[in-house]
Enzyme design. Structure first.
Site, PDB file in Angstrom:
ATOM      1  N   ASN A 160       0.882  -1.166   0.000  1.00  0.00           N
ATOM      2  CA  ASN A 160       0.000   0.000   0.000  1.00  0.00           C
ATOM      3  C   ASN A 160       0.921   1.218   0.000  1.00  0.00           C
ATOM      4  O   ASN A 160       1.521   1.541   1.019  1.00  0.00           O
ATOM      5  CB  ASN A 160      -0.891  -0.022   1.254  1.00  0.00           C
ATOM      6  CG  ASN A 160      -1.743   1.224   1.374  1.00  0.00           C
ATOM      7  OD1 ASN A 160      -1.746   2.071   0.482  1.00  0.00           O
ATOM      8  ND2 ASN A 160      -2.458   1.341   2.475  1.00  0.00           N
ATOM      9  N   TRP A 161       1.017   1.851  -1.157  1.00  0.00           N
ATOM     10  CA  TRP A 161       1.984   2.951  -1.290  1.00  0.00           C
ATOM     11  C   TRP A 161       1.465   4.246  -0.664  1.00  0.00           C
ATOM     12  O   TRP A 161       2.183   5.222  -0.592  1.00  0.00           O
ATOM     13  CB  TRP A 161       2.339   3.161  -2.774  1.00  0.00           C
ATOM     14  CG  TRP A 161       2.977   1.969  -3.432  1.00  0.00           C
ATOM     15  CD1 TRP A 161       3.195   0.729  -2.878  1.00  0.00           C
ATOM     16  CD2 TRP A 161       3.491   1.890  -4.766  1.00  0.00           C
ATOM     17  NE1 TRP A 161       3.805  -0.113  -3.790  1.00  0.00           N
ATOM     18  CE2 TRP A 161       3.987   0.578  -4.960  1.00  0.00           C
ATOM     19  CE3 TRP A 161       3.562   2.789  -5.840  1.00  0.00           C
ATOM     20  CZ2 TRP A 161       4.564   0.151  -6.158  1.00  0.00           C
ATOM     21  CZ3 TRP A 161       4.137   2.368  -7.038  1.00  0.00           C
ATOM     22  CH2 TRP A 161       4.639   1.061  -7.193  1.00  0.00           C
ATOM     23  N   LYS A 162       0.212   4.243  -0.269  1.00  0.00           N
ATOM     24  CA  LYS A 162      -0.424   5.418   0.351  1.00  0.00           C
ATOM     25  C   LYS A 162      -0.184   6.659  -0.514  1.00  0.00           C
ATOM     26  O   LYS A 162      -0.107   6.555  -1.733  1.00  0.00           O
ATOM     27  CB  LYS A 162       0.056   5.576   1.805  1.00  0.00           C
ATOM     28  CG  LYS A 162      -0.160   4.290   2.622  1.00  0.00           C
ATOM     29  CD  LYS A 162      -0.007   4.467   4.108  1.00  0.00           C
ATOM     30  CE  LYS A 162      -0.254   3.135   4.814  1.00  0.00           C
ATOM     31  NZ  LYS A 162      -0.198   3.220   6.264  1.00  0.00           N
TER      32      LYS A 162
ATOM     33  N   GLU B  57      -5.369  -5.007  10.389  1.00  0.00           N
ATOM     34  CA  GLU B  57      -4.363  -3.973  10.623  1.00  0.00           C
ATOM     35  C   GLU B  57      -4.669  -3.258  11.935  1.00  0.00           C
ATOM     36  O   GLU B  57      -5.469  -2.312  11.963  1.00  0.00           O
ATOM     37  CB  GLU B  57      -4.361  -2.944   9.483  1.00  0.00           C
ATOM     38  CG  GLU B  57      -4.044  -3.532   8.124  1.00  0.00           C
ATOM     39  CD  GLU B  57      -3.468  -2.494   7.176  1.00  0.00           C
ATOM     40  OE1 GLU B  57      -2.390  -2.747   6.633  1.00  0.00           O
ATOM     41  OE2 GLU B  57      -4.078  -1.420   7.008  1.00  0.00           O
TER      42      GLU B  57
ATOM     43  N   SER C  42       3.439  -2.186  10.433  1.00  0.00           N
ATOM     44  CA  SER C  42       4.890  -2.272  10.655  1.00  0.00           C
ATOM     45  C   SER C  42       5.460  -3.634  10.257  1.00  0.00           C
ATOM     46  O   SER C  42       6.429  -4.104  10.863  1.00  0.00           O
ATOM     47  CB  SER C  42       5.245  -1.922  12.108  1.00  0.00           C
ATOM     48  OG  SER C  42       4.845  -0.598  12.390  1.00  0.00           O
TER      49      SER C  42
ATOM     50  N   GLY D 243       2.987  -1.029   4.280  1.00  0.00           N
ATOM     51  CA  GLY D 243       3.056   0.388   3.966  1.00  0.00           C
ATOM     52  C   GLY D 243       4.502   0.821   3.734  1.00  0.00           C
ATOM     53  O   GLY D 243       5.048   0.682   2.646  1.00  0.00           O
ATOM     54  N   GLY D 244       5.133   1.323   4.777  1.00  0.00           N
ATOM     55  CA  GLY D 244       6.473   1.904   4.662  1.00  0.00           C
ATOM     56  C   GLY D 244       7.484   1.016   3.951  1.00  0.00           C
ATOM     57  O   GLY D 244       8.207   1.477   3.051  1.00  0.00           O
TER      58      GLY D 244
HETATM   59  P1  13P Z   1       3.043   0.347   7.704  1.00  0.00           P
HETATM   60  O1  13P Z   1       3.569  -0.932   7.082  1.00  0.00           O
HETATM   61  O2  13P Z   1       3.790   1.568   7.282  1.00  0.00           O
HETATM   62  O3  13P Z   1       2.894   0.211   9.175  1.00  0.00           O
HETATM   63  O4  13P Z   1       1.566   0.553   7.120  1.00  0.00           O
HETATM   64  C1  13P Z   1       0.674  -0.505   7.157  1.00  0.00           C
HETATM   65  C2  13P Z   1      -0.539  -0.139   6.403  1.00  0.00           C
HETATM   66  O5  13P Z   1      -1.271   0.749   6.787  1.00  0.00           O
HETATM   67  C3  13P Z   1      -0.794  -0.880   5.163  1.00  0.00           C
HETATM   68  O6  13P Z   1      -2.075  -0.631   4.691  1.00  0.00           O
END
Ligand code: 13P
Length: 268
Positions: A9-11, A167, A213, A234-235
């Site tokens: 998820n590249w947000k 999540e 995370s 995410g990150g």
């Molecule tokens: P992180 O991996 O940055 O914690 O984000 C998780 C997330 O929200 C994936 O949708």
């Protein structure tokens, strides 16, 4: 042999050139015809460019949101058909950031689930409790309310076409992943929820992803847990080397046979 879905998820990250670079690096590492599916979900404006790079590779492309109506006067929204036309196979919905910042309700998310399924795409439904809810001992009440609400009216035979991403809100972007025990307990609860709802055979077909995370450092421990069928990342999905390490970890744990996935409807 296990099946995994490893989704990034590249947000709200990546300019178009950054998105292209990331997609090129990741697409080279997406395993061929194996039982590990690799997915990238860029921001709307970069989906088409990423889908062009993904074409002919085993990288799948998804979106981070959609609107449930077909078309019309919904300023700023993007329809499922628009996403399908540019190469999306998956759509993330109900992410905690959308619930918290954009006030999305289970009722709205439910309409999106139903519309996405009707279009033949795969919804990735995000659920999870806040730290206050966990500390108050309400985790499973919250998950049940979210699942009951978001899946209302979905036929039992369509349930395995929904990917569920657990999540915990307190683990997202904090660098503090849920412990193996916490993930194990939540995912066992989720599997049981679906066994009750649609029986053992169907419940086993549902991908249950963990997100929060998840990184190259903890992927092996997390993905090895029973009932964890992949990750929503995410990150770490923004750094090609880290994401590729997570993909390779899944391939290793899957005992990849090179066989084609058992089904193409979204389920395992
Ligand atoms: P992180 O991996 O940055 O914690 O984000 C998780 C997330 O929200 C994936 O949708």
């Amino acid at each position: 042999m296990r099946n995994y879905l490893i989704a990034g998820n590249w947000k709200m990250n990546t300019t178009i050139s950054e998105a292209r670079d990331l997609a090129k690096a990741v697409s080279k590492s997406a395993p061929h015809n194996g039982n590990v599916i690799v997915l990238g979900c860029p921001p709307f404006v970069n989906i088409q460019a990423v889908a062009e790079i993904a074409k002919g590779t085993h990288l799948k492309v998804g979106a981070q949101n959609c609107y449930f109506e077909k078309k019309g006067a919904y300023t700023g929204e993007v329809s499922i058909d628009m996403l399908k036309a540019i190469g999306c196979d998956y759509i993330i919905i109900g992410h905690s950031e959308r619930r918290a910042i954009f006030c999305e309700s289970n009722e709205l998310i439910n309409k999106k689930v139903i519309a996405i399924l009707a279009s033949g795409l795969t919804p990735i439904l995000c659920i999870g409790e806040t730290l206050d809810e966990r500390n108050a001992g309400k985790t499973f009440d919250v998950l049940k309310t979210q699942l009951d609400g978001c899946l209302a009216g979905v036929a039992v035979e369509d349930i395995p076409k929904v990917v569920v991403a657990y999540e915990p809100v307190w683990a997202i972007g904090t660098g503090v992943s849920a412990t193996s025990n916490e993930v194990s307990e939540a995912h066992a609860w989720l599997r049981n929820y679906f066994v009750d709802k649609c029986g053992d055979f169907t419940a086993k077909k549902i991908y249950l992803l963990y997100g929060g995370s998840l990184s190259d450092a903890n992927a092996k421990e997390t993905l090895a847990i029973d009932n964890v069928d992949g990750g929503l990342i995410g990150g770490a999905a923004l750094v090609a080397e880290k994401f590729i390490t997570i993909i390779n970890t899944a391939v290793e744990l899957a005992g990849d046979t090179g066989a084609a996935p058992s089904c193409c409807c979204g389920c395992k």
